[in-house]
Design an enzyme around this catalytic site. Structure first.
Site, PDB file in Angstrom:
ATOM      1  N   LYS A   1       2.792  -2.077  53.529  1.00 50.09           N
ATOM      2  CA  LYS A   1       3.150  -1.121  52.400  1.00 50.09           C
ATOM      3  C   LYS A   1       4.258  -1.893  51.646  1.00 50.09           C
ATOM      4  O   LYS A   1       4.196  -1.899  50.267  1.00 50.09           O
ATOM      5  CB  LYS A   1       3.639   0.291  53.044  1.00 50.09           C
ATOM      6  CG  LYS A   1       4.281   1.168  51.945  1.00 50.09           C
ATOM      7  CD  LYS A   1       4.602   2.499  52.644  1.00 50.09           C
ATOM      8  CE  LYS A   1       5.292   3.320  51.515  1.00 50.09           C
ATOM      9  NZ  LYS A   1       5.862   4.729  51.991  1.00 50.09           N
TER      10      LYS A   1
ATOM     11  N   GLU B   1       7.902  -9.746  59.912  1.00 54.06           N
ATOM     12  CA  GLU B   1       6.935 -10.079  60.793  1.00 54.06           C
ATOM     13  C   GLU B   1       5.440 -10.433  60.512  1.00 54.06           C
ATOM     14  O   GLU B   1       4.811 -11.376  60.483  1.00 54.06           O
ATOM     15  CB  GLU B   1       6.646  -8.901  62.044  1.00 54.06           C
ATOM     16  CG  GLU B   1       7.677  -8.864  63.090  1.00 54.06           C
ATOM     17  CD  GLU B   1       8.960  -7.592  62.459  1.00 54.06           C
ATOM     18  OE1 GLU B   1       9.022  -7.452  61.173  1.00 54.06           O
ATOM     19  OE2 GLU B   1       9.561  -7.173  63.231  1.00 54.06           O
TER      20      GLU B   1
ATOM     21  N   GLY C   1       4.372   4.830  56.053  1.00 57.42           N
ATOM     22  CA  GLY C   1       3.588   3.791  56.697  1.00 57.42           C
ATOM     23  C   GLY C   1       2.927   4.533  57.925  1.00 57.42           C
ATOM     24  O   GLY C   1       1.725   4.053  58.282  1.00 57.42           O
ATOM     25  N   ARG C   2       3.706   5.122  58.898  1.00 61.48           N
ATOM     26  CA  ARG C   2       2.838   5.842  60.112  1.00 61.48           C
ATOM     27  C   ARG C   2       1.930   6.926  59.829  1.00 61.48           C
ATOM     28  O   ARG C   2       1.133   7.288  60.866  1.00 61.48           O
ATOM     29  CB  ARG C   2       4.067   6.408  61.019  1.00 61.48           C
ATOM     30  CG  ARG C   2       4.852   7.343  60.496  1.00 61.48           C
ATOM     31  CD  ARG C   2       6.031   7.507  61.302  1.00 61.48           C
ATOM     32  NE  ARG C   2       7.078   8.635  60.654  1.00 61.48           N
ATOM     33  CZ  ARG C   2       8.021   7.996  59.798  1.00 61.48           C
ATOM     34  NH1 ARG C   2       8.339   6.782  59.619  1.00 61.48           N
ATOM     35  NH2 ARG C   2       8.917   8.867  59.533  1.00 61.48           N
TER      36      ARG C   2
ATOM     37  N   GLU D   1       9.009   7.878  65.282  1.00 61.61           N
ATOM     38  CA  GLU D   1       9.776   7.425  64.292  1.00 61.61           C
ATOM     39  C   GLU D   1       9.997   8.620  63.217  1.00 61.61           C
ATOM     40  O   GLU D   1      10.896   8.474  62.457  1.00 61.61           O
ATOM     41  CB  GLU D   1       8.707   6.387  63.447  1.00 61.61           C
ATOM     42  CG  GLU D   1       9.613   5.451  62.593  1.00 61.61           C
ATOM     43  CD  GLU D   1       8.724   4.414  62.080  1.00 61.61           C
ATOM     44  OE1 GLU D   1       9.100   3.243  62.497  1.00 61.61           O
ATOM     45  OE2 GLU D   1       7.857   4.229  61.041  1.00 61.61           O
TER      46      GLU D   1
ATOM     47  N   HIS E   1      -2.795   7.050  88.275  1.00 59.81           N
ATOM     48  CA  HIS E   1      -2.505   5.778  89.420  1.00 59.81           C
ATOM     49  C   HIS E   1      -1.478   4.946  88.799  1.00 59.81           C
ATOM     50  O   HIS E   1      -1.214   3.825  89.383  1.00 59.81           O
ATOM     51  CB  HIS E   1      -3.836   5.010  89.520  1.00 59.81           C
ATOM     52  CG  HIS E   1      -4.986   5.687  90.072  1.00 59.81           C
ATOM     53  ND1 HIS E   1      -5.050   5.866  91.594  1.00 59.81           N
ATOM     54  CD2 HIS E   1      -6.036   6.539  89.661  1.00 59.81           C
ATOM     55  CE1 HIS E   1      -5.936   6.612  91.941  1.00 59.81           C
ATOM     56  NE2 HIS E   1      -6.542   7.118  90.731  1.00 59.81           N
TER      57      HIS E   1
ATOM     58  N   LYS F   1      16.481  -4.753  61.619  1.00 60.84           N
ATOM     59  CA  LYS F   1      16.264  -5.770  60.621  1.00 60.84           C
ATOM     60  C   LYS F   1      17.358  -6.579  59.732  1.00 60.84           C
ATOM     61  O   LYS F   1      17.327  -7.767  59.838  1.00 60.84           O
ATOM     62  CB  LYS F   1      15.260  -5.064  59.275  1.00 60.84           C
ATOM     63  CG  LYS F   1      14.367  -4.496  59.992  1.00 60.84           C
ATOM     64  CD  LYS F   1      13.338  -3.810  58.756  1.00 60.84           C
ATOM     65  CE  LYS F   1      12.269  -2.995  59.183  1.00 60.84           C
ATOM     66  NZ  LYS F   1      11.842  -2.407  58.045  1.00 60.84           N
TER      67      LYS F   1
HETATM   68  O1  F6P Z   1       9.274  -0.188  61.860  1.00 53.80           O
HETATM   69  C1  F6P Z   1       9.591   0.242  60.413  1.00 53.80           C
HETATM   70  C2  F6P Z   1       8.479   0.349  59.458  1.00 53.80           C
HETATM   71  O2  F6P Z   1       8.992   0.540  58.051  1.00 53.80           O
HETATM   72  C3  F6P Z   1       7.335   1.395  59.790  1.00 53.80           C
HETATM   73  O3  F6P Z   1       7.632   2.668  59.236  1.00 53.80           O
HETATM   74  C4  F6P Z   1       6.163   0.690  59.240  1.00 53.80           C
HETATM   75  O4  F6P Z   1       4.984   1.497  59.722  1.00 53.80           O
HETATM   76  C5  F6P Z   1       6.097  -0.641  59.580  1.00 53.80           C
HETATM   77  O5  F6P Z   1       7.719  -0.867  59.591  1.00 53.80           O
HETATM   78  C6  F6P Z   1       5.520  -1.625  58.700  1.00 53.80           C
HETATM   79  O6  F6P Z   1       6.012  -1.655  57.360  1.00 53.80           O
HETATM   80  P1  F6P Z   1       5.168  -2.316  56.302  1.00 53.80           P
HETATM   81  O7  F6P Z   1       3.840  -1.459  56.231  1.00 53.80           O
HETATM   82  O8  F6P Z   1       5.815  -2.227  54.909  1.00 53.80           O
HETATM   83  O9  F6P Z   1       5.030  -3.764  56.483  1.00 53.80           O
END
Ligand code: F6P
Length: 718
Positions: A350, A356, A412-413, A501, A532, A657
């Site tokens: 987003k 990452e 995002g979620r 979250e 289990h 972060k």
């Molecule tokens: O973990 C924090 C977060 O901002 C989440 O809310 C989100 O889903 C994820 O990082 C990935 O963010 P992006 O889609 O901006 O890469």
């Protein structure tokens, strides 16, 4: 005395207590809004001016009025907002505390007098960053825990403590009253530690928390994510094509379908082989690169579809992989059996700034280049993106025509119904399959938003209220999710993010510390695997409310000759047995009756009285997958609404972060330039890093990145 309340899209004045706008809408609604679908001809001159002056202003006028009414749910019960849409003599007469539409110029209001245009409303304009916090704290504001409704539930919890599920389950009337059904979803919550009175008290709490208004506010596109000043509109992602929802001057449903049409067109070109790779080969594999909400939702849906017979057929010969972890081992695992020439990389982010994901995106670009040569053409043909940050995507080198947009009103979620899920899943399973998933989610959205009907039939509301009951009143801090369907193996992980979250917060919308428990620890595994693994604790250790999800038909019916039941029946035997085992437990007397030795009995006794709920659906197909998604998304929202927290921001993850950035720089400087570890790190972190840096990296840079030299030269990829 007036207090100023500022919102992204609305700036209004909050006045002393006046009549409840919901009880007396005529006091606060302009005639056109009151009439609801009245024709534009009947609007007041000022409203007509607005219509002419701003695109979609008809909706804007109504939306704003609606927003004001609804936003009052987020201020304080009994403190409604008063104001007006635009400043004409007529509206002044009708609404003495009227304001003006600040983004409209004076000439848009031929009938306004100079004094009218003085802006207690700002419509559809971003407020400057120095704008004060959006919600004042009125003097008579109380935490939800200080209300009579909450206190009544606290008292009621001690009454419930005297009852055991073993007895409660004997009351057939009670059992039959604690169930609800909607569009093929059967919810049985008779194994919750509740009576009919509990449910009534929870509904009273919901009224006190203005749950219905908050749900309406969400639906209307009001900026209920107050800290980020955003609407929360993931339900618009699955709205019907002919629906319309104007938010901040834009019809968001039209935007949604513009992108869905783009997804359809692109996915069909990839699937048909019309869109090919740089060496002319069709793209049979997709790697979706993303993390958190940009990964968990699509992965859960992918797994749910994989063994659905129709989706399976649609995916024949195709492969979908997810690269989420920044651990390079994840890259290895993703790419080791793939040919870059036949692979499409979908970067899902987003923000398009997540460290990452961007490192993995650059790694994927290198992988493509290493196999096909370093050219822009390779990136153009093999890399696409789903993001709300289109400029950054373009900067990365991805063709803007292959960028699939989504918007800041999609958290995002909550984004799996946007391009985030639509693109990879449509390429893998075909667009029609994805549409059925959206339809399932839409069905539950309709149940959730149908707040005019009794809440007893609103599944997400029931589940949310039970969540509040279990955590805030009975004190159960965790909650487990057990789908008795292997295809839902990633569902608990997705819901873990959605819920933790969202509701892992410590202050109310206004910034007050909550003095009650909010936000459960969610975990889960498909049954029977969980049985289990951690079920021992669920039966004899801590009490963890459980959700059991089962299906009447299996995606893969299987009968082995000679067995007493089909394989799916065997699975479902456990599905029916576990909730009762948790509820009833086993007494010492029952153990004795079995002839167990006395010394062993204490080890065999299970207390029972452990709550669960059961969801039974027909079959796990794309439609049901969408239903389950929406059910759990809205359950989380309901809990947040009752707790009066913001379920739609996630500031907590930011600190980690920021610190990681400092460590990254230190690792670079110590590793490649021999600089000592800064005293700014504490002794523990310093010693750990020193120990780590004594080891080998195992790979080399031809020319190490130098922060001092490269950061300002634009070489920095970060
Ligand atoms: O973990 C924090 C977060 O901002 C989440 O809310 C989100 O889903 C994820 O990082 C990935 O963010 P992006 O889609 O901006 O890469």
């Amino acid at each position: 005395m007036a207090r100023t309340c500022v919102w992204n899209a609305i700036q209004v004045k909050v006045y002393q207590r006046v009549a409840d706008p919901l009880a007396a809408p005529s006091q606060l609604h302009p005639p056109a809004a009151r009439a609801g679908g009245e024709s534009p001809k009947k609007r007041t001159p000022v409203e007509s001016s607005l219509c002419g002056a701003v695109r979609n202003s008809v909706h804007l006028v109504f939306a704003c009025w609606e927003s004001v009414r609804l936003m009052s749910a987020f201020v304080v019960p009994g403190w409604p907002l008063r104001g007006g849409v635009a400043g004409s003599r007529r509206s002044r007469a009708l609404y003495p505390h009227h304001g003006s539409a600040g983004l409209l110029r004076r000439r848009a209001f031929p009938r306004c007098t100079a004094g009218d245009v003085r802006g207690s409303y700002t419509v559809g304009r971003r407020l400057p960053s120095e704008t004060p916090p959006p919600l004042p704290v009125p003097t008579d504001y109380v935490l939800i825990s200080e209300t009579a409704e909450w206190r009544r539930l606290v008292e009621h919890a001690s009454e419930i403590d005297r009852l055991h599920l073993r007895e409660l389950m004997q009351d057939v009337d009670r059992v039959r009253s604690l169930r609800a059904e909607y569009d093929g979803i059967y919810l049985d919550y008779s194994r919750q530690r509740v009576t009919k009175d509990t449910i009534e008290l929870l509904f009273a709490l919901a009224r006190r928390a203005r749950l219905v208004d908050k749900i309406r506010a969400m639906q209307s596109g009001a900026h209920i994510n107050v800290t980020e000043r955003r609407a929360v509109l993931h339900t618009a992602l699955r709205a019907e094509r002919n629906a319309s929802l104007v938010v901040d001057g834009t019809d968001v449903v039209r935007d949604v379908w513009r992108v869905l049409d783009h997804v359809r067109e692109f996915s069909e070109r990839v699937r048909s082989g019309e869109h090919r790779g740089a060496t002319g080969k069709p793209l049979r594999s997709v790697i979706a690169v993303g993390i958190g909400g940009s990964y968990l939702g699509p992965d859960f849906v992918h797994e749910a579809f994989r063994t659905d017979p129709e989706a399976f057929e649609a995916a024949r010969g195709r492969h979908l992989h997810f690269l989420s972890n920044v651990d390079p081992v994840d890259i290895k695992r993703c790419t080791q059996d793939l040919s870059a020439e036949e692979t499409l990389i979908v970067i899902v982010s987003k923000s398009f700034t997540t460290a990452e994901t961007l490192l993995n995106a650059r790694a994927m670009r290198e992988w493509l280049w290493s196999e096909m040569g370093r050219s822009d053409e390779v990136v153009r043909l093999h890399m696409v993106a789903c993001s709300s940050n289109v400029p950054m995507v373009e900067k990365f080198g991805i063709d803007p025509r292959n960028t699939f947009e989504f918007w800041d009103w999609v958290g995002g979620r909550y984004s799996v119904c946007s391009a985030v899920g639509a693109l990879p899943l449509s390429i893998q399973y075909g667009f029609p399959t994805f549409l059925r998933f959206l339809e399932g989610a839409r069905s539950v959205d309709a149940n959730f938003y149908d707040v005019a009907s009794p809440l007893a039939g609103n599944l997400p509301v029931i589940m949310g209220l039970l969540g509040v009951w279990n955590l805030s009143f009975l004190g159960y801090k965790s909650r487990a999710l057990h789908p008795y369907a292997e295809a839902l193996l990633k569902f608990p992980a997705h819901i873990q993010q959605v819920d933790m979250e969202s509701n892992g917060k410590h202050v109310t919308l206004r910034g007050d510390d909550v003095d009650y428990a909010v936000g459960e620890i969610d975990f889960g595994e498909p049954g029977t695997n969980g049985q289990h693994s951690f079920f021992q604790l669920l039966h004899m250790g801590q009490t963890v409310p459980c959700d059991f999800i089962g299906f009447i038909e299996s995606q893969y019916p299987l009968c082995i000759e000679g067995e007493p039941v089909s394989n799916a029946d065997e699975l479902m035997a456990n599905f029916f047995a576990q909730p009762d085992a948790l509820a009833y437990g086993k007494t010492a007397a029952e153990c004795r009756a079995e002839g167990r030795p006395e010394w062993l009995i204490p080890h065999l006794v299970t207390t029972g009285n452990r709550p669960s709920l059961t969801l039974l659906l027909q079959r796990l197909d794309p439609y049901a997958t969408g239903q389950l998604l929406a059910l759990y998304e809205h359950r989380t929202a309901v809990q947040g609404f009752i707790w009066d927290i913001n379920s739609f921001d996630q500031w907590g993850v930011e600190l980690g972060k920021v610190l990681a950035k400092r460590v990254r720089k230190q690792l670079n400087e110590s590793r490649y330039f021999g600089r000592p570890i800064s005293e700014e790190f504490n002794a523990s972190t310093r010693d750990l890093m020193e120990r780590y840096l004594r080891g080998q990296v195992g790979c080399v840079f031809n020319e190490p990145f130098d922060y001092q030299r490269d950061t300002d030269t634009g070489r920095s990829p970060l």
